[in-house]
Scaffold this motif. Structure first.
Motif, short mmCIF file in Angstrom:
data_model
loop_
_atom_site.label_atom_id
_atom_site.label_comp_id
_atom_site.label_asym_id
_atom_site.label_seq_id
_atom_site.Cartn_x
_atom_site.Cartn_y
_atom_site.Cartn_z
N TYR A 175 5.97 18.43 60.14
CA TYR A 175 5.11 19.44 60.76
C TYR A 175 4.57 18.87 62.07
CZ TYR A 175 1.05 22.34 61.82
OH TYR A 175 0.14 23.14 62.46
N VAL A 176 4.75 19.62 63.16
CA VAL A 176 4.27 19.20 64.48
C VAL A 176 3.42 20.33 65.05
CG1 VAL A 176 4.89 18.54 66.83
CG2 VAL A 176 6.28 17.74 64.90
N ASP A 177 2.21 19.98 65.50
CA ASP A 177 1.31 20.94 66.13
C ASP A 177 1.18 20.56 67.60
OD1 ASP A 177 -0.45 23.07 66.37
OD2 ASP A 177 -2.20 21.87 65.83
N LEU A 178 1.65 21.45 68.49
CA LEU A 178 1.62 21.17 69.92
C LEU A 178 0.33 21.68 70.55
CD1 LEU A 178 5.28 22.11 70.95
CD2 LEU A 178 4.36 19.86 70.38
N HIS A 179 -0.27 20.82 71.37
CA HIS A 179 -1.49 21.16 72.11
C HIS A 179 -1.33 20.66 73.54
CE1 HIS A 179 -4.34 22.37 68.82
NE2 HIS A 179 -3.41 21.76 68.10
N SER A 180 -2.33 20.93 74.36
CA SER A 180 -2.47 20.30 75.67
C SER A 180 -3.97 20.26 75.97
CB SER A 180 -1.72 21.11 76.74
OG SER A 180 -2.36 22.34 77.02
N PHE A 181 -4.44 19.24 76.71
CA PHE A 181 -3.61 18.28 77.41
C PHE A 181 -4.06 16.88 77.02
CE2 PHE A 181 -7.49 18.51 79.83
CZ PHE A 181 -7.65 17.27 80.45
N GLY A 182 -3.50 15.83 77.66
CA GLY A 182 -4.01 14.50 77.43
C GLY A 182 -2.98 13.40 77.38
N GLY A 183 -1.77 13.69 76.90
CA GLY A 183 -0.77 12.64 76.78
C GLY A 183 -0.96 11.78 75.55
N TRP A 184 -0.94 12.41 74.37
CA TRP A 184 -1.16 11.70 73.10
C TRP A 184 -0.10 12.11 72.08
CZ3 TRP A 184 -5.27 8.32 73.03
CH2 TRP A 184 -6.30 8.54 73.95
N ILE A 185 0.26 11.17 71.21
CA ILE A 185 0.94 11.46 69.96
C ILE A 185 -0.01 11.00 68.87
CG2 ILE A 185 3.03 11.19 68.58
CD1 ILE A 185 3.68 12.29 71.27
N LEU A 186 -0.49 11.93 68.06
CA LEU A 186 -1.57 11.65 67.11
C LEU A 186 -1.13 11.96 65.69
CD1 LEU A 186 -4.26 13.57 69.18
CD2 LEU A 186 -4.10 11.08 69.06
N TRP A 187 -1.71 11.23 64.75
CA TRP A 187 -1.48 11.57 63.34
C TRP A 187 -2.84 11.59 62.63
CZ3 TRP A 187 0.05 7.02 65.65
CH2 TRP A 187 -0.48 5.83 65.17
N PRO A 188 -2.97 12.39 61.57
CA PRO A 188 -4.26 12.54 60.90
C PRO A 188 -4.65 11.29 60.15
CG PRO A 188 -2.57 13.73 59.70
CD PRO A 188 -1.93 13.26 60.97
N ASP A 189 -5.95 11.17 59.85
CA ASP A 189 -6.44 10.04 59.07
C ASP A 189 -5.66 9.94 57.76
OD1 ASP A 189 -8.26 9.49 60.99
OD2 ASP A 189 -9.98 10.35 59.95
N GLY A 190 -5.34 8.69 57.38
CA GLY A 190 -4.50 8.51 56.20
C GLY A 190 -3.15 9.12 56.39
N GLY A 191 -2.60 8.96 57.59
CA GLY A 191 -1.41 9.70 58.01
C GLY A 191 -0.15 9.44 57.24
N GLY A 192 -0.16 8.54 56.27
CA GLY A 192 0.99 8.41 55.38
C GLY A 192 2.21 7.80 56.02
N GLY A 193 2.03 6.82 56.89
CA GLY A 193 3.17 6.07 57.40
C GLY A 193 3.96 6.73 58.49
N ARG A 210 -0.69 17.79 55.75
CA ARG A 210 -0.39 16.46 55.24
C ARG A 210 -1.05 16.25 53.89
NH1 ARG A 210 -3.75 12.22 53.72
NH2 ARG A 210 -2.46 10.38 53.45
N ALA A 211 -2.32 16.65 53.75
CA ALA A 211 -3.03 16.46 52.49
C ALA A 211 -2.52 17.42 51.41
CB ALA A 211 -4.52 16.66 52.70
N ALA A 212 -2.18 18.65 51.78
CA ALA A 212 -1.80 19.66 50.80
C ALA A 212 -0.37 19.50 50.30
CB ALA A 212 -1.97 21.05 51.40
N LEU A 213 0.52 18.95 51.15
CA LEU A 213 1.94 18.93 50.81
C LEU A 213 2.55 17.54 50.78
CD1 LEU A 213 2.97 21.86 53.20
CD2 LEU A 213 2.43 22.03 50.77
N GLY A 214 1.93 16.59 51.43
CA GLY A 214 2.53 15.27 51.59
C GLY A 214 3.50 15.20 52.75
N VAL A 215 3.57 16.26 53.58
CA VAL A 215 4.52 16.31 54.68
C VAL A 215 4.07 15.39 55.81
CG1 VAL A 215 3.34 18.30 55.73
CG2 VAL A 215 5.75 17.86 56.25
N PRO A 216 4.97 14.66 56.46
CA PRO A 216 4.61 13.95 57.69
C PRO A 216 4.13 14.96 58.73
CG PRO A 216 6.78 13.27 56.91
CD PRO A 216 6.39 14.46 56.09
N ALA A 217 3.05 14.64 59.42
CA ALA A 217 2.44 15.59 60.35
C ALA A 217 1.96 14.87 61.60
CB ALA A 217 1.28 16.33 59.69
N LEU A 218 2.18 15.49 62.75
CA LEU A 218 1.80 14.90 64.03
C LEU A 218 1.24 15.98 64.95
CD1 LEU A 218 4.93 12.69 64.84
CD2 LEU A 218 2.67 11.85 64.17
N VAL A 219 0.35 15.54 65.84
CA VAL A 219 -0.12 16.36 66.96
C VAL A 219 0.46 15.77 68.24
CG1 VAL A 219 -2.11 17.09 68.32
CG2 VAL A 219 -2.26 17.03 65.83
#
Length: 612
Positions: A388-406, A439-448
């Motif tokens: 799962y990837v959520d696209l936003h702007s702006f800033g120049g970041w690749i982010l993952w949630p707390d406890g991002g699961g590797g 990520r918490a509900a499904l265990g899916v890898p997730a990034l912003v």
């Protein structure tokens, strides 16, 4: 400082950093916030919690520098708190020029006539013409469905807040906008949209084992003013569909995976942003819930921040991670999933939550319950087939949630392509956001992914600088879908070559490929945060090739490729393919690298045509 303090005098703004060529106080300021201390960082987080700031970052030897776009009230709040803020006068002036091309003039007290309305310059017909709006995107999705019926279909995700009220955006806009702004809206504003929230679903419908295919879900536009996110999502979708049969990577991705694009996750808010409706100069950010989210002090600040409205972490215990004030940009709503938009996205992506606490029926599967650890509790499956990837702007970041699961390895791989910073958190906390939810509900890898350098990035900059590396990063992420957490740790296939792209049946073909076990862009993380895991280069041990199916598929015996040259963590590999038993036609030849420890990397493929 309370909310009233943050809305205080602008005298400190006009005295320092006001571009001398401008006759009015700018609506939006571009500035560098120098974080010399924990106090500075805390104040930036506090202001971001009210005003929904986006922030890029510049790392200094002794301090962190956040690059932000903010309104005059937020700028005053930071300065009143003693935080060092350096206004970028040239960029502030550029943004002001961008904003003057949006919708009606804010300085004009008169109501324009019907003929004047049609003559009002619009940003989406000038410096931002490359950013397609809601109606145009939906039309283009329908065209893809019509021209590529085997690959594309459009499906309804759910309703927006305005549709739940059985009214039009124009009717609602007149309740929240000053009269001179509302009168300038087009007569058909809000009537042209045939759908609410829609998804473009891509994949080869004729491919076998479709139900078990990995799935990638991309959402964009949760914050309406973030123009680059929706356009980048649509460009990636179009590359996949139009590249099918022409580009080997696009072809195998659609044959072996399924993609779901929610390009405009907040179409009500985006429709407002398209009209140049500025809230404190920042553009429309939230949805259009003008009842629960009504701001009496400033009606144009009404609405709910959809990316603070998801279940996981909603409200939270971290100060300034969201707000309970409807006038704030980060207003989280009266309850988790209170908004039709966040409800629709949750049901579409995760499904319905059962009495057992698990989700069923969504696009992405809940695999936590299938992978129990020793004490019987749910775990995040390392080999989850999807992303799962959520696209936003702006800033120049690749982010993952707390406890991002590797997923740090995947984030650092994508950062290599974009030259963004890969880290777990921004300069400010966020609660109730979508990646943490799924990520918490499904265990899916997730990034912003926070794209671009500005909310107001002109088309020449977006198309030349922002889009190409963003597409490269998304293509890489798509190549890991069988197990993103694992494949991002193995050597990447950077190119595949054949001695001949077209041969007669029975001829021998040489397969050559370049692999790289590094290609990580490591970032130590922001000051005061936990250390970001560093993914070290993994030397190439060997590589495997196969035809039509992946080299790690148990149904085939892969072709061994030997390493013929090493360059640090990179290597060249080669092997031969006997085409005697391959039928005539076009085939995909796959290559996948294997690093020390037996860790596989992301595969890639090339076309091979065999003549009888």
């Amino acid at each position: 400082m309370g909310r009233s303090g943050m809305r205080s005098t602008l005298c400190g703004v006009a005295m320092a950093g006001l571009p001398t060529s401008m006759h009015e106080v700018p609506a939006t300021w571009s500035a560098r916030v120098v974080l010399n201390s924990a106090h500075d960082a805390a104040m930036l987080a506090r202001v971001a919690g009210h005003y929904g700031l986006a922030a890029g970052s510049e790392s200094g030897d002794r301090h962190e520098v956040a690059v932000v776009e903010l309104g005059a009230h937020a700028l005053t709040a930071l300065r009143n708190a003693g935080v060092a803020v350096e206004v970028d006068e040239m960029e502030t002036a550029r943004i002001a020029r961008f904003q003057t091309q949006q919708g009606p003039s804010h300085a004009s007290p008169s109501v324009p006539s019907r003929s004047q309305r049609s003559a009002v310059p619009n940003v989406f017909q000038s410096v931002a013409a490359c950013y397609r709006g809601v109606s145009r995107i939906q039309t283009d999705m329908e065209e893809l469905e019509r021209h590529y019926p085997q690959l594309a279909r459009v499906t309804l995700v759910g309703q927006t807040w305005s549709q739940r009220q059985a009214t039009t955006l124009r009717d609602l806009a007149t309740r929240v906008l000053p009269a001179r702004w509302a009168a300038a809206l087009p007569d058909r504003f809000g009537h042209g949209r045939r759908y609410g929230i829609v998804a473009l679903v891509l994949g080869n419908r004729m491919a076998p084992r479709r139900r078990a295919m990995p799935r990638m879900v991309i959402t964009a536009g949760l914050h309406a003013r973030e123009l680059a996110s929706s356009e980048a999502a649509m460009r990636f979708a179009e590359w996949l569909v139009r590249g099918y049969g022409q580009d080997a990577t696009a072809t195998w991705l659609l044959d072996h995976n399924e993609f779901h694009f929610v390009v405009h996750a907040n179409p009500d808010g985006r429709a407002m942003a398209e009209q140049g409706v500025l809230a404190r100069g920042g553009g429309w950010r939230k949805n259009l819930n003008v009842v629960d989210g009504h701001c009496s002090a400033s009606p144009v600040d009404s609405g709910v921040d959809l990316n603070r409205n998801f279940v996981h972490g909603w409200g939270g215990n971290t100060p300034h991670a969201s707000s309970n004030d409807p006038c704030d940009e980060t207003y989280r709503g009266p309850a988790p999933l209170s908004e039709p938009e966040s409800q629709a996205l949750t049901q579409y992506i995760a499904g319905i939550r059962g009495d057992d606490g698990e989700y069923h029926g969504g696009v992405l599967r809940d695999l936590r319950a299938e992978r129990k650890d020793g004490d019987g509790s749910n775990v995040m499956p390392a080999d989850y087939p999807g992303l799962y990837v959520d696209l936003h702007s702006f800033g120049g970041w690749i982010l993952w949630p707390d406890g991002g699961g590797g997923v740090s390895a995947l984030a650092q791989r994508m950062a290599w392509h974009t030259r963004y910073r890969a880290t777990q958190r921004l300069h400010y906390p966020v609660a109730g956001e979508s990646t943490a939810m799924f990520r918490a509900a499904l265990g899916v890898p997730a990034l912003v992914v926070e794209l671009a350098k500005s909310f107001y990035e002109p088309c020449y900059e977006f198309q030349r600088t922002t889009l190409p590396p963003a597409l490269d990063a998304l293509r890489y992420a798509a190549r890991t879908l069988r197990a993103p957490r694992m494949l991002a740790r193995g050597p990447d296939v950077t190119s595949v070559r054949l001695s001949a792209a077209r041969v007669r049946q029975g001829e021998v073909v040489t397969i050559a490929a370049s692999l790289d076990g590094d290609r990580y862009r490591y970032d130590r993380g922001l000051r005061g945060q936990s250390v970001v895991p560093r993914n070290l280069p993994r030397r190439v041990l060997t590589a495997h090739a196969s035809v039509r199916v992946m080299p790690d598929d148990t149904s085939v015996r892969p072709i061994a490729l030997r390493v013929i040259e090493r360059r640090g963590a990179a290597a060249e590999v080669s092997g031969t393919l006997d085409t005697t038993h391959l039928p005539a036609g076009r085939h995909l030849v796959f290559v996948q690298g294997v690093g020390w420890g037996g860790v596989r990397g992301a595969p890639d493929a090339v076309f091979l045509d065999i003549a009888p």
